[in-house]
Design an enzyme around this catalytic site. Structure first.
Site, PDB file in Angstrom:
ATOM      1  CG  HIS A 137       5.062  13.610   6.838  1.00 38.65           C
ATOM      2  ND1 HIS A 137       5.002  12.894   5.676  1.00 38.65           N
ATOM      3  CD2 HIS A 137       6.371  13.604   7.206  1.00 38.65           C
ATOM      4  CE1 HIS A 137       6.207  12.465   5.347  1.00 38.65           C
ATOM      5  NE2 HIS A 137       7.057  12.879   6.257  1.00 38.65           N
TER       6      HIS A 137
ATOM      7  CG  HIS B 200      11.472   9.090  11.722  1.00 39.19           C
ATOM      8  ND1 HIS B 200      10.124   9.449  11.613  1.00 39.19           N
ATOM      9  CD2 HIS B 200      11.771   8.395  10.606  1.00 39.19           C
ATOM     10  CE1 HIS B 200       9.647   8.987  10.476  1.00 39.19           C
ATOM     11  NE2 HIS B 200      10.614   8.339   9.842  1.00 39.19           N
TER      12      HIS B 200
ATOM     13  CD  GLN C  91       9.524  13.202   9.888  1.00 42.38           C
ATOM     14  OE1 GLN C  91       8.658  12.333   9.849  1.00 42.38           O
ATOM     15  NE2 GLN C  91      10.373  13.393   8.876  1.00 42.38           N
TER      16      GLN C  91
ATOM     17  CG  HIS D 197       1.759 -35.868  22.359  1.00 42.17           C
ATOM     18  ND1 HIS D 197       0.383 -35.856  22.389  1.00 42.17           N
ATOM     19  CD2 HIS D 197       2.145 -34.667  21.848  1.00 42.17           C
ATOM     20  CE1 HIS D 197      -0.045 -34.689  21.929  1.00 42.17           C
ATOM     21  NE2 HIS D 197       1.013 -33.947  21.582  1.00 42.17           N
TER      22      HIS D 197
ATOM     23  CB  THR E 256       5.168  10.759  10.363  1.00 42.65           C
ATOM     24  OG1 THR E 256       6.567  10.474  10.387  1.00 42.65           O
ATOM     25  CG2 THR E 256       4.946  12.251  10.272  1.00 42.65           C
TER      26      THR E 256
ATOM     27  CD  GLN F  70     -11.906   2.079  -0.535  1.00 44.45           C
ATOM     28  OE1 GLN F  70     -12.053   2.131   0.675  1.00 44.45           O
ATOM     29  NE2 GLN F  70     -11.978   3.146  -1.318  1.00 44.45           N
TER      30      GLN F  70
ATOM     31  CE1 TYR G 147      -4.178   1.852   0.552  1.00 39.35           C
ATOM     32  CE2 TYR G 147      -2.624   3.412   1.503  1.00 39.35           C
ATOM     33  CZ  TYR G 147      -3.873   3.130   0.981  1.00 39.35           C
ATOM     34  OH  TYR G 147      -4.812   4.128   0.884  1.00 39.35           O
TER      35      TYR G 147
ATOM     36  CD  GLU H 173       3.346 -30.971  27.884  1.00 43.49           C
ATOM     37  OE1 GLU H 173       2.806 -31.295  26.792  1.00 43.49           O
ATOM     38  OE2 GLU H 173       4.191 -30.068  27.991  1.00 43.49           O
TER      39      GLU H 173
ATOM     40  CG  ASN I  94      -6.459   6.904   5.774  1.00 42.01           C
ATOM     41  OD1 ASN I  94      -6.690   5.716   6.002  1.00 42.01           O
ATOM     42  ND2 ASN I  94      -7.119   7.589   4.854  1.00 42.01           N
TER      43      ASN I  94
END
Length: 448
Positions: free
Chosen positions: A272, A339, A269, A431, A247, A195, A131, A426, A224
């Site tokens: 943004h 950052h 920053q 087993h 960010t 979507q 994305y 156990e 977002n």
């Protein structure tokens, strides 16, 4: 413009301080957004391509004939790309590929006993959906940061999706398409938001019943709050890298730092998003004052002045004054920034003490914007304090470790009594029987 938090003396009584509760945070609520994206994802699951097209028309204002971008549009975008931008993208790709190529893990085989081996084999995810945001800004750099590690991991099938733009004839921004073309990515979709995540999670078929977009195994990349909420909702059906939030930058600086540099990096920053977080941590009140002065001067001259002022003036941003660098390190570790810049004396030694950060930028000549584009590092990083437990995107994000166990008869015979003892402890006797039956010591002998 940016509020001041004074933590000096917080450790005066010797008690442990919960710095996590004191550091600033953006007020984003992915949980409350889940109810908004739930019907969107369900619609894509049940109605497929028709739902994706209708949701794109509703949220992006674009009527799509086909969600897939034609290869001719990719080629055209690359042909018309500004030569300087192309050169910068090619350099970014080259440096990122060099760094990420060194991250590829090799298979390892260990023999814990004679005749027994366990091999850890690293297998790439079969198909990933990447994305790339397309809201307030254009992020061809995010194409590079998603695609390069996936390619270096050996992923066989990868697809990029980015929101369609009305002023780009319903296609993603041409610079994003050009970046895809440079990287040899031909499967690109003009879909954004929740979507898009649902499209990758469920896959969507065309009218003829064939895949218009096959389902992916893993979805990566920032977006977002709706993208983050869709990732949370669909995690399990798909793997995800992280739920990226707004960010953030933290700068740990002492009196020797240049206030103009610090202010510029905080602003970089803040531009943004109005929810972007810019945090200064310093043991020098004089530096904090000087940075305030620089912010006033530099913000007035920046392009996105209102966005920057909103971010710097928000609850998520602050200038934090501490007693010393030891306390400063405790604060930035609690904050766990996406950052983190270290602008102190002996910055490399201070950086070596940092435990929690998505990426650390050391010294006055390693600003975050270098890492955003051409440092070679990855800029898809954990936010919101999740760097305490989550790493940024890398080749490892696209690999799975598979254990291959091979024991011969004698090695299993040696292990048999230990398997039996633990199985009985156990209360899982079958087993033990699964081992014993191979040597004629199954359930009957055990009970006898």
């Amino acid at each position: 413009m940016i509020r001041r938090i004074d933590l000096r003396g917080a450790n005066g009584d010797g008690s442990a301080v919960d710095y996590r509760s004191l550091v600033p945070r953006a007020a984003t609520d992915v949980e409350s957004t889940l109810e908004a994206v739930r019907p969107i994802c369900a619609d894509v699951e049940h109605r497929g391509l028709s739902a994706v097209k209708e949701l794109t028309a509703r949220f992006d204002g674009v009527e799509l004939d086909d969600v897939r971008v034609p290869e001719a549009a990719l080629d055209a975008a690359l042909r018309t790309l500004d030569p300087q931008v192309r050169a910068a993208l090619e350099e970014s790709i080259s440096r990122a590929r060099a760094v990420h190529a060194g991250q590829r893990r090799t298979d390892t085989t260990v023999s814990p006993v004679p005749g027994g081996t366990v091999t850890e084999r690293w297998v790439p995810v079969e198909r990933v959906g990447l994305y790339v945001p397309g809201g307030r800004a254009v992020y061809p750099s995010s194409v590079v940061m998603n695609v390069v590690p996936a390619q270096e991991a050996g992923v066989g099938s990868l697809a990029v999706t980015s929101p369609p733009q009305r002023d780009a004839r319903g296609l993603p921004h041409p610079t994003i398409l050009a970046a895809c073309a440079l990287l040899g990515v031909t499967e690109v979709y003009a879909v954004g938001g929740a979507q898009a995540v649902a499209m990758f999670a469920y896959g969507v078929r065309g009218d003829d019943g064939t895949w218009a977009c096959p389902p992916a195994d893993l979805v990566t990349g920032p977006g977002n709050v709706y993208v983050a909420a869709a990732k949370r909702l669909l995690k399990g059906r798909i793997g995800i890298d992280a739920e990226a939030g707004p960010t953030e930058i933290a700068v740990l600086a002492d009196s020797g730092a240049d206030p103009a540099h610090v202010a510029a990096d905080l602003i970089s920053q803040a531009e943004h998003d109005p929810l972007a977080a810019s945090v200064l941590v310093t043991d020098s009140p004089a530096l904090a004052d000087a940075v305030d002065t620089e912010l006033t001067r530099q913000v007035a001259a920046t392009k996105h002045v209102e966005r920057v002022r909103t971010a710097l003036g928000g609850a998520q941003s602050a200038s934090i004054v501490v007693d010393d660098l030891d306390q400063g390190l405790a604060v930035v570790d609690a904050y766990a920034a996406e950052h983190l810049e270290i602008q102190t004396a002996d910055a490399a030694a201070v950086a070596a003490r940092v435990r929690n950060a998505g990426a650390v930028f050391v010294g006055p000549y390693a600003p975050v914007s270098l890492g955003d584009y051409v440092a070679g590092s990855n800029h898809v990083l954990p936010t919101g304090g999740s760097a305490r437990h989550t790493a940024g995107l890398s080749v490892q994000s696209f690999l799975r470790g598979v254990h291959i166990v091979e024991y011969d008869e004698q090695a299993l015979r040696t292990a048999a009594p230990h398997v039996r003892a633990l199985a009985d402890a156990e209360d899982l006797p079958a087993h033990g029987d699964a081992v014993g039956v191979r040597f004629g010591t199954g359930d009957e002998e055990r009970r006898g």
